[in-house]
Design a protein around this motif. Structure first.
Motif, short mmCIF file in Angstrom:
data_model
loop_
_atom_site.label_atom_id
_atom_site.label_comp_id
_atom_site.label_asym_id
_atom_site.label_seq_id
_atom_site.Cartn_x
_atom_site.Cartn_y
_atom_site.Cartn_z
N PRO A 27 0.80 -1.22 0.00
CA PRO A 27 0.00 0.00 0.00
C PRO A 27 0.83 1.28 0.00
O PRO A 27 0.32 2.34 -0.37
CB PRO A 27 -0.82 -0.13 1.30
CG PRO A 27 -0.95 -1.60 1.51
CD PRO A 27 0.37 -2.16 1.06
N THR A 28 2.11 1.19 0.39
CA THR A 28 2.94 2.39 0.47
C THR A 28 4.21 2.31 -0.37
O THR A 28 5.14 3.08 -0.15
CB THR A 28 3.34 2.67 1.94
OG1 THR A 28 4.05 1.54 2.46
CG2 THR A 28 2.11 2.94 2.79
N ALA A 29 4.27 1.41 -1.32
CA ALA A 29 5.49 1.29 -2.14
C ALA A 29 5.17 0.82 -3.54
O ALA A 29 4.26 0.01 -3.75
CB ALA A 29 6.47 0.32 -1.48
N LYS A 30 5.94 1.33 -4.49
CA LYS A 30 5.81 0.92 -5.89
C LYS A 30 7.17 0.55 -6.45
O LYS A 30 8.21 1.10 -6.03
CB LYS A 30 5.22 2.06 -6.73
CG LYS A 30 3.75 2.34 -6.49
CD LYS A 30 3.26 3.46 -7.41
CE LYS A 30 1.79 3.76 -7.19
NZ LYS A 30 1.30 4.86 -8.07
N THR A 31 7.15 -0.38 -7.41
CA THR A 31 8.36 -0.72 -8.16
C THR A 31 8.27 -0.07 -9.54
O THR A 31 7.28 -0.23 -10.24
CB THR A 31 8.53 -2.23 -8.30
OG1 THR A 31 8.79 -2.80 -7.02
CG2 THR A 31 9.70 -2.56 -9.22
N PHE A 32 9.33 0.65 -9.89
CA PHE A 32 9.41 1.32 -11.18
C PHE A 32 10.45 0.62 -12.04
O PHE A 32 11.60 0.45 -11.62
CB PHE A 32 9.81 2.79 -11.00
CG PHE A 32 8.83 3.57 -10.17
CD1 PHE A 32 7.78 4.24 -10.77
CD2 PHE A 32 8.95 3.64 -8.80
CE1 PHE A 32 6.86 4.96 -10.01
CE2 PHE A 32 8.05 4.35 -8.03
CZ PHE A 32 6.99 5.01 -8.64
N THR A 33 10.04 0.19 -13.22
CA THR A 33 10.98 -0.40 -14.18
C THR A 33 11.45 0.71 -15.11
O THR A 33 10.63 1.41 -15.72
CB THR A 33 10.31 -1.52 -14.99
OG1 THR A 33 9.88 -2.55 -14.09
CG2 THR A 33 11.30 -2.12 -15.99
N LEU A 34 12.76 0.88 -15.17
CA LEU A 34 13.37 1.95 -15.97
C LEU A 34 14.17 1.36 -17.12
O LEU A 34 14.90 0.39 -16.94
CB LEU A 34 14.28 2.82 -15.10
CG LEU A 34 13.69 3.39 -13.81
CD1 LEU A 34 14.74 4.25 -13.11
CD2 LEU A 34 12.44 4.21 -14.10
N MET A 35 14.05 1.98 -18.27
CA MET A 35 14.85 1.60 -19.44
C MET A 35 15.87 2.71 -19.70
O MET A 35 15.49 3.85 -19.97
CB MET A 35 13.96 1.39 -20.67
CG MET A 35 14.75 0.98 -21.91
SD MET A 35 15.54 -0.66 -21.73
CE MET A 35 14.10 -1.73 -21.72
#
Length: 239
Positions: A27-35
């Motif tokens: 609920p308080t964290a996201k994973t960001f995939t970066l290129m």
């Protein structure tokens, strides 16, 4: 035995990375995939700096551990916990979408970089992020016993990477509430939680809040791990 030569990579210039994926971890964290424009060589345990620039030229930057396993690709994952009053984490979690670009520089860090020697990771809350990079790397190499993991989370909904993290050599400690069928009762990390997964030939990587790291380091030392074989990375408020 898997090994690496030389030291961990040093940071290169700033790069403009494109966000290709956003996943809600908790609920308080996201994973960001970066290129990135080109492949980024790094060791598990290193981090990158993310820089934001406002239209008026104001800049803010924060360091975030890399969650993905090292590879020859130009893609990497960052898991970011939103912090109350957090300038950068708040913007990332509330405003950044697929297709946006972020300025990134790295990899950074040598002390906590995993050299592929047998190790045990001990993570509390968001402190599991760099340890997940190590766990993924060991599994990718086909040597899952190379890296074992003990992770502490308050409740099941607070566990990062919940659909992936469980497996041989991984123990999950819930401190407040447990899911149905979980063998261990809720409670803080104990010496037994470490000794059941620790043997004398392993380095120990500890990551989390200052209080968690202090407690886990004491438990590892009490289990007989020499101080020089314990590496610690404390997460403080960075916004």
């Amino acid at each position: 035995m898997t090994s690496v030569s030389g030291g961990p990579p040093h940071p290169g210039p700033w790069q403009s990375a494109t966000v290709t994926g956003v996943c809600q971890e908790t609920p308080t964290a996201k994973t960001f995939t970066l290129m990135l424009p080109e492949p980024c060589s790094f060791w598990a345990g290193q981090h990158v700096v993310v820089r934001l620039t406002a239209p008026d030229g104001y800049r803010a930057q924060r360091s975030y551990s890399i969650a993905s396993a090292p590879s020859n690709a130009a893609e990497l994952d960052l898991t970011v916990e939103i912090l109350q009053g957090g300038e950068v984490s708040g913007f990332l979690n509330e405003a950044v979408e697929v297709g946006d670009t972020l300025d990134v520089r790295g990899p950074i860090g040598g002390h906590f970089a995993w050299d592929l020697k047998p190790a045990l990771g001990v993570g509390g809350g968001s402190g599991v992020v760099p340890l997940m990079s190590m766990l993924r790397h060991a599994r990718k190499l086909g040597e899952p016993d190379l890296f074992r993991l003990v992770v502490s989370a308050r409740r099941p909904e607070d566990l990062y990477y919940s659909t992936e993290i469980q497996g041989p050599g991984t123990s999950i400690v819930f401190t407040r509430a447990v899911p149905d069928g979980h063998a261990r009762q809720p409670g803080r990390l104990t010496a037994r939680d470490l000794t059941t997964t620790l043997d004398g030939d392993r380095d120990v990587y500890v990551c989390g809040s200052t209080a968690f790291c202090d407690a886990a380091t004491q438990l590892a030392a009490a289990a007989g791990v020499p101080a020089e074989r314990i590496r610690v990375e404390r997460f403080g408020f960075s916004g």
